[in-house]
Structure formats: structure tokens, C-alpha cells
Enzyme design. Sequence first.
Site, short mmCIF file in Angstrom:
data_model
loop_
_atom_site.label_atom_id
_atom_site.label_comp_id
_atom_site.label_asym_id
_atom_site.label_seq_id
_atom_site.Cartn_x
_atom_site.Cartn_y
_atom_site.Cartn_z
CB SER A 295 -0.78 0.11 1.07
OG SER A 295 -1.61 1.29 1.45
CE1 TYR B 64 -3.82 -1.94 4.79
CE2 TYR B 64 -3.20 0.28 4.52
CZ TYR B 64 -3.47 -0.91 3.84
OH TYR B 64 -3.89 -1.42 2.51
#
Length: 270
Positions: free
Chosen positions: A146, A159
Site C-alpha cells: 500500500s 496497517y
Amino acid sequence: MQKQGLNGLDKKVVWITGASSGLGEALAKACAKQGAQVILTARRFEVLEQVRANLFQPERHISFAMDVTDEAQVQHTYAQVLEKFGRIDWLINNAGLSQRALISDTSMHTERAIMEIDYFSQVFLTKTVLPTLLKQQSGRVVFISSVAGLLGTQYRASYSAAKAAIHLWANSLRAEVAEQGVQVSVVFPGFVQTNVSFNALNGAGQAQGHQDEAIANGLSADDFAAQVLKALMHGKEYIVVAGAKEKLGVMLSRLSPKALYKVIRKSTVK
């Protein structure tokens, strides 16, 4: 870098985790259109079968219910894949879980849950499949990281950490297998229109349950998949697929991290 060309996926076996929706489903469609035999895995078999039925030549593909955090299930599915196809050409580690909580509000249970699916499960699956790729002296392992794993923002600390960890693990893997015919790519999505924010965990480990504005206004999943597939088929190893603001943030993180974090501190990112 090795280029696979426009017909590079014809009859190739491509295993995609988290294939029941979102990025995984879009990648499955894109790979199937290029002639791949797609292995779809996720926890919900019925939903996977719905995805498979909508792929090009659905009879060529197969669904397996599998929880990527269950090592016994992973090993069982791996054995079934080899029995069915005899080889694996691409492994796309896509299954993942996002976060929407401040560090001070995030329990250690939630911290570990995110790391388990976004890092450890991908490590275990890759290590399970790797002997086959090395024996073949061919194949590609793809990790869906990401942009958050390159930057780090509010509400996504765990995350971001997990996505950064899998990126660096992938870099080490690439260095170790580079001379053995196995390639490694990492994809860094920005905001893409999926259900990721619905499923993102709050500090207590519960699903957020609603869409983020940034996700709703992001790239379409099909556009994302088309860009990723094009890059992979041309042998790219570091693939950022994002909007202009996210790409600017990635560039700024390299040129001036201090300037980037001044911007991030003032931004509304939840």
C-alpha cells in the site's frame, strides 16, 4: 527485467488470495482475460464461485475456501493446487485488512490481528509455495502492499507498519532468489474503489462499517488491475498505482520526508 509480453499469461497458473471482492476480484478478471488459469482463494466459497462464474472461460478456473491465517488450511489448499495443476506461475498475495483507529485507541489484540493477516499470513503462504517455484526455476511472487506502507499516516499505524514490513521482506526475498528464476514484485495501491474501508478495523477490532470519501473517489478496481497487470507482464518489481496526490506523497517521501510529514500532520486522512 524479464518481459512476459501480451500473451505472457496464456495457460499460466495464477493463484490470487482475497479473490472474493475488490482488488482480488479485479485482478482475477484481468488475468483470466489474458489466458491464465486462475486459482481463487478466500474464506467464502459461495462468493468465490460467483466471481469465478463471471470470469472469462470460467471452467478453466477453480475456487478453494481458505483462511490465509490458518496454516493447516493453507497447506491443504497448496496440496490441492499442485494436484490439480502441477505448477504455480504467479502467486498474488492480495488478502489483507485495513485500519481506522488512532494508536492510543488500538488494542494489542487489534495490532496483532492486522499484522497476522497483512504480514505473517503472506510470509507463510509464500514460504509454502516457494519450493515449487524454485524447483520450476520460474514464477513470480506478487505482494499487494500500500502507499500507506511507504508513508505512514494517522489512523493507519498498524496497517502501515504491516504493509511496510511485507515490502521489505519482499525485497529480501527478491535478492535471495534473483539467480534462481523467481521474480518478486510489490504493488503499492493508493485509494481504489473497494470495500476495504467497510472492513477496516477500529481500535477494538470491529469493522468500521462505512465507506471513506477518499476510497469512494479513488481509482476503479478494474483500472487498478489493468495497470498492475500491464506492469507485471513487463517485469516491473516496484509498482505504484495511485492518484496524483498519493504519487506526489511517495515522491516527496524520498525527496523531503520532513516536508511530507508537515503536510500529513495538517491533513484529514480518516
